[in-house]
Design a protein around this motif. Structure first.
Motif, PDB file in Angstrom:
ATOM      1  N   LEU A 233       0.793  -1.256  -0.082  1.00  0.00           N
ATOM      2  CA  LEU A 233       0.042  -0.023   0.062  1.00  0.00           C
ATOM      3  C   LEU A 233       0.873   1.352   0.184  1.00  0.00           C
ATOM      4  O   LEU A 233       1.747   1.604   0.850  1.00  0.00           O
ATOM      5  N   GLU A 234       0.663   2.086  -1.027  1.00  0.00           N
ATOM      6  CA  GLU A 234       1.584   3.215  -1.181  1.00  0.00           C
ATOM      7  C   GLU A 234       0.846   4.631  -0.601  1.00  0.00           C
ATOM      8  O   GLU A 234      -0.276   4.836  -1.072  1.00  0.00           O
ATOM      9  N   LEU A 235       1.622   5.007   0.408  1.00  0.00           N
ATOM     10  CA  LEU A 235       0.755   6.262   0.958  1.00  0.00           C
ATOM     11  C   LEU A 235       1.617   7.598   0.501  1.00  0.00           C
ATOM     12  O   LEU A 235       2.714   7.605   0.875  1.00  0.00           O
ATOM     13  N   GLY A 236       0.892   8.580  -0.166  1.00  0.00           N
ATOM     14  CA  GLY A 236       1.551   9.644  -0.647  1.00  0.00           C
ATOM     15  C   GLY A 236       0.763  10.375  -1.623  1.00  0.00           C
ATOM     16  O   GLY A 236      -0.289   9.796  -1.647  1.00  0.00           O
ATOM     17  N   PRO A 237       1.135  11.306  -2.049  1.00  0.00           N
ATOM     18  CA  PRO A 237       0.052  12.205  -2.913  1.00  0.00           C
ATOM     19  C   PRO A 237       0.022  11.528  -4.317  1.00  0.00           C
ATOM     20  O   PRO A 237      -1.110  12.378  -4.773  1.00  0.00           O
ATOM     21  N   ASP A 238       0.756  10.832  -4.648  1.00  0.00           N
ATOM     22  CA  ASP A 238       0.390   9.922  -6.014  1.00  0.00           C
ATOM     23  C   ASP A 238       1.060   8.483  -5.986  1.00  0.00           C
ATOM     24  O   ASP A 238       1.788   8.318  -5.079  1.00  0.00           O
ATOM     25  N   GLY A 239       0.817   7.932  -6.833  1.00  0.00           N
ATOM     26  CA  GLY A 239       1.255   6.794  -7.153  1.00  0.00           C
ATOM     27  C   GLY A 239       2.405   6.425  -7.699  1.00  0.00           C
ATOM     28  O   GLY A 239       2.827   5.545  -8.600  1.00  0.00           O
ATOM     29  N   VAL A 240       3.440   7.205  -7.463  1.00  0.00           N
ATOM     30  CA  VAL A 240       4.903   7.278  -7.956  1.00  0.00           C
ATOM     31  C   VAL A 240       5.687   6.020  -7.955  1.00  0.00           C
ATOM     32  O   VAL A 240       6.260   5.721  -8.651  1.00  0.00           O
ATOM     33  N   LEU A 241       5.551   5.518  -6.719  1.00  0.00           N
ATOM     34  CA  LEU A 241       6.303   4.451  -6.389  1.00  0.00           C
ATOM     35  C   LEU A 241       5.657   3.198  -7.008  1.00  0.00           C
ATOM     36  O   LEU A 241       6.494   1.950  -6.896  1.00  0.00           O
ATOM     37  N   SER A 242       4.364   3.029  -7.084  1.00  0.00           N
ATOM     38  CA  SER A 242       4.014   1.781  -7.265  1.00  0.00           C
ATOM     39  C   SER A 242       4.505   0.959  -8.665  1.00  0.00           C
ATOM     40  O   SER A 242       4.718  -0.316  -8.564  1.00  0.00           O
ATOM     41  N   PRO A 243       4.576   1.704  -9.898  1.00  0.00           N
ATOM     42  CA  PRO A 243       5.393   1.131 -10.833  1.00  0.00           C
ATOM     43  C   PRO A 243       6.698   0.164 -10.440  1.00  0.00           C
ATOM     44  O   PRO A 243       6.930  -0.747 -10.872  1.00  0.00           O
ATOM     45  N   VAL A 244       7.385   1.009  -9.827  1.00  0.00           N
ATOM     46  CA  VAL A 244       8.891   0.436  -9.481  1.00  0.00           C
ATOM     47  C   VAL A 244       8.765  -0.597  -8.213  1.00  0.00           C
ATOM     48  O   VAL A 244       9.656  -1.657  -8.416  1.00  0.00           O
ATOM     49  N   ILE A 245       7.730  -0.479  -7.465  1.00  0.00           N
ATOM     50  CA  ILE A 245       7.532  -1.633  -6.373  1.00  0.00           C
ATOM     51  C   ILE A 245       7.270  -2.927  -7.218  1.00  0.00           C
ATOM     52  O   ILE A 245       7.764  -3.929  -6.932  1.00  0.00           O
ATOM     53  N   ARG A 246       6.466  -2.895  -8.435  1.00  0.00           N
ATOM     54  CA  ARG A 246       6.229  -4.155  -9.204  1.00  0.00           C
ATOM     55  C   ARG A 246       7.331  -4.715  -9.631  1.00  0.00           C
ATOM     56  O   ARG A 246       7.331  -5.835 -10.044  1.00  0.00           O
ATOM     57  N   GLU A 247       8.407  -3.913 -10.134  1.00  0.00           N
ATOM     58  CA  GLU A 247       9.564  -4.232 -10.864  1.00  0.00           C
ATOM     59  C   GLU A 247      10.263  -5.126  -9.791  1.00  0.00           C
ATOM     60  O   GLU A 247      11.086  -6.215 -10.164  1.00  0.00           O
ATOM     61  N   SER A 248      10.094  -5.270  -8.459  1.00  0.00           N
ATOM     62  CA  SER A 248      10.819  -5.965  -7.474  1.00  0.00           C
ATOM     63  C   SER A 248      10.421  -6.961  -6.778  1.00  0.00           C
ATOM     64  O   SER A 248      10.882  -7.633  -5.924  1.00  0.00           O
ATOM     65  N   VAL A 249       8.903  -7.125  -6.963  1.00  0.00           N
ATOM     66  CA  VAL A 249       8.095  -8.107  -6.005  1.00  0.00           C
ATOM     67  C   VAL A 249       7.846  -9.210  -6.921  1.00  0.00           C
ATOM     68  O   VAL A 249       7.950  -9.231  -8.172  1.00  0.00           O
ATOM     69  N   ALA A 250       7.152 -10.182  -6.042  1.00  0.00           N
ATOM     70  CA  ALA A 250       6.731 -11.598  -6.711  1.00  0.00           C
ATOM     71  C   ALA A 250       5.684 -11.226  -7.912  1.00  0.00           C
ATOM     72  O   ALA A 250       4.636 -10.197  -7.577  1.00  0.00           O
ATOM     73  N   ASP A 251       5.419 -11.964  -8.901  1.00  0.00           N
ATOM     74  CA  ASP A 251       4.394 -12.052  -9.761  1.00  0.00           C
ATOM     75  C   ASP A 251       3.022 -12.346  -8.888  1.00  0.00           C
ATOM     76  O   ASP A 251       3.029 -13.092  -7.980  1.00  0.00           O
ATOM     77  N   GLY A 252       2.059 -11.481  -9.223  1.00  0.00           N
ATOM     78  CA  GLY A 252       0.711 -11.582  -8.551  1.00  0.00           C
ATOM     79  C   GLY A 252       0.666 -10.737  -7.372  1.00  0.00           C
ATOM     80  O   GLY A 252      -0.430 -10.910  -6.606  1.00  0.00           O
ATOM     81  N   THR A 253       1.800 -10.137  -7.082  1.00  0.00           N
ATOM     82  CA  THR A 253       1.560  -9.243  -5.706  1.00  0.00           C
ATOM     83  C   THR A 253       0.676  -8.061  -6.046  1.00  0.00           C
ATOM     84  O   THR A 253       0.658  -7.313  -7.252  1.00  0.00           O
ATOM     85  N   THR A 254      -0.331  -7.698  -5.062  1.00  0.00           N
ATOM     86  CA  THR A 254      -1.047  -6.477  -5.254  1.00  0.00           C
ATOM     87  C   THR A 254      -0.368  -5.178  -4.860  1.00  0.00           C
ATOM     88  O   THR A 254      -0.023  -5.037  -3.507  1.00  0.00           O
ATOM     89  N   VAL A 255      -0.250  -4.164  -5.591  1.00  0.00           N
ATOM     90  CA  VAL A 255       0.257  -2.822  -5.262  1.00  0.00           C
ATOM     91  C   VAL A 255      -0.806  -1.706  -5.493  1.00  0.00           C
ATOM     92  O   VAL A 255      -1.535  -1.599  -6.481  1.00  0.00           O
ATOM     93  N   VAL A 256      -1.058  -1.018  -4.296  1.00  0.00           N
ATOM     94  CA  VAL A 256      -2.338  -0.182  -4.319  1.00  0.00           C
ATOM     95  C   VAL A 256      -2.065   1.075  -3.905  1.00  0.00           C
ATOM     96  O   VAL A 256      -1.240   1.230  -2.755  1.00  0.00           O
TER      97      VAL A 256
END
Length: 515
Positions: A233-256
């Motif tokens: 769960l990304e807490l901030g004024p926008d979802g700028v980190l969500s795309p880079v989080i997906r690059e480093s976590v397992a497939d099927g991970t939910t990034v919100v």
């Protein structure tokens, strides 16, 4: 709102005016940007906490780790705000002249090129690093990666670089007067990318190093994924980190992401809660709906009553043929007397004809029904005139190796075209790269994909459609083939293997009706 007010009360009152004012330059200045980010992140954490959302781990990116340490109990609100205020004030007082540039490269590729004038400020993904330092020195390193993507960050200073060194001694004095406590939940360290120990988090020197050293964000995300974290769960004024989080976590991970700059705060936050709920995270909906009169309603677990509620399609009847409908109704009932009266003939003459007519009518109705379930292609020449330049910004998805016809197609779309070459068919990687294209608010009027013309075009196009959906790019998609079908009786199929893509087209139209 109360949580945000509580945080802002610890900072300069002018910060509130900057946050809700129109001076973007003032907000981007680190003296205001750091306290503002801290305040928003802590307020969002308290909001989600009030709805029963409790994390197993917390992590942050640069100033975000201070917010993570506070909500984990390492620092009181007053001490955390003292740290943030000093950090922001001392950095703002430093002379300008530095830059930060995000580069598509690995850390191993960049490290040999560094000097005392430029550092790796952050490792955000497997092939995503941020360089920071003196402008000329950074430019020299960036120039070595001419073929990759790069983006200069809108910052007032070169953070996590040698240019921060003059403020460290004064900052060390401020942090040395703070009171630290052991964390109440695991915190991921920016310095190591691993779970931080209580000794690290409670050491003033840790937070001094935190200003200067590399943010190992990608390592931290891998640590969380390896520890079993399946929802981020990304807490901030926008979802700028969500795309880079997906690059480093397992497939099927939910990034919100909780907030998105392209939609209202209420819509974005409620959507985030819904996605958490669907992913299996406990949300206290009673608190959310308190005071609204809403109540839980038990739904049947299975349709045992067997009641149908589908609308029944009426038999199409052309205007003015009520008499025909009456006639065919009599035929289907094989009402010889009624038909004989209507036709003014002897009923005996209809005995053999009416059953045949009734059977014919039934076959026609069945064929009409079946035909309504199928698609029929019909090619027509284009006779209308088209604008020389298509309106809006278009995304052109190109094969890695294209010939002249691919370039001609892209050139015909006009100047406002963003070219995109998928280097990897992996869904997570592809989604992250597509999300980066819209991170600055870009909205595409349409997507033209030439992947269908490749030997593996069917699979590549399917992966693209899924990734576009994951990246919240809802623009309609045109998939271009070449020599796959014949538009006229004399046409030749130069590449019949592409016909497989056309076979899936009706199903994809139903699966993605808005595309």
């Amino acid at each position: 709102a109360r949580a945000l007010d509580g945080v802002l009360a610890e900072f300069d009152p002018a910060l509130r005016e900057v946050m809700w004012g129109g001076d973007v330059r003032a907000l981007n200045a680190t003296g205001c940007a750091q306290p503002a980010l801290f305040a928003v992140e802590v307020a969002l954490f308290r909001l989600l906490e009030s709805f029963g959302v409790v994390p197993r781990f917390v992590a942050g990116h640069s100033i975000g780790e201070v917010a993570a340490a506070h909500v984990a109990g390492v620092l009181s609100l007053a001490d955390a705000c003292r740290l943030v205020s000093a950090r922001a004030r001392l950095m703002q007082a430093l002379p300008g002249g530095g830059v930060m540039v995000a580069v598509e490269a690995t850390e191993d590729e960049v490290r040999p090129l560094l000097s005392e004038r430029v550092s790796v400020a952050a490792v955000n993904g497997p092939s995503s690093v941020v360089l920071s330092g003196e402008e000329s020195a950074v430019a020299e390193v960036v120039a070595r990666f001419e073929g990759g993507r790069r983006s200069e960050l809108a910052v007032s200073h070169a953070f996590h670089s040698p240019l921060m060194d003059p403020m460290l001694a004064e900052f060390r004095k401020v942090v040395g007067d703070l009171t630290f406590h052991e964390p109440t939940m695991p915190v991921v360290s920016n310095l190591t990318g691993a779970l931080a120990t209580a000794g690290e988090l409670c050491s003033p020197e840790y937070w001094v190093r935190h200003v200067r050293e590399t943010v190992r964000f990608a390592d931290g995300m891998r640590t969380l994924s390896g520890a079993g974290a399946a929802v981020f769960l990304e807490l901030g004024p926008d979802g700028v980190l969500s795309p880079v989080i997906r690059e480093s976590v397992a497939d099927g991970t939910t990034v919100v992401p909780v907030l998105r700059k392209d939609r209202s705060e209420e819509t974005a936050a409620l959507t985030a809660l819904a996605r958490l709920h669907v992913a299996g995270v406990d949300v206290d909906w009673r608190v959310f709906y308190a005071g609204t009169g809403a109540r839980r309603t038990d739904l049947p677990t299975y349709a045992f009553q067997r009641e149908r509620f589908w609308p029944e399609a009426a038999e199409p009847v052309a205007a003015g043929d009520g008499i025909d409908a009456e006639f065919w109704s009599a035929v289907e009932r094989e009402d010889l007397d009624s038909l004989a009266s209507s036709l003014d003939v002897d009923p005996d003459t209809l005995g053999a004809i009416v059953p045949a007519l009734s059977s014919w009518r039934g076959r026609r109705r069945t064929r009409s029904t079946v035909d309504s379930w199928r698609y029929r292609e019909k090619w027509r020449p284009l006779e209308d005139s088209f604008p020389a330049v298509l309106p809006g910004t278009w995304l052109a998805v190109l094969p890695a190796e294209g010939d002249g016809w691919a370039r001609d197609v892209v050139d015909a779309l006009g100047p406002a075209v963003i070219r995109f070459v998928p280097a990897d068919a992996d869904r997570t990687v592809l989604t992250a790269r597509l999300a980066e294209l819209t991170a600055d608010g870009t909205e595409f009027a349409g997507v033209v994909s030439l992947l269908a013309a490749l030997p593996d075009g069917l699979a590549d196009t399917a992966a693209l459609l899924r990734a576009l959906g994951d990246a919240d790019i809802a623009a309609p998609v045109w998939a271009v083939t070449r020599g796959a079908v014949s538009a006229d009786p004399g046409g030749r199929l130069s590449i019949p293997g592409q016909a497989a893509f056309w076979g899936t087209r009706p199903g994809r139209g139903l699966e993605y009706p808005d595309r």
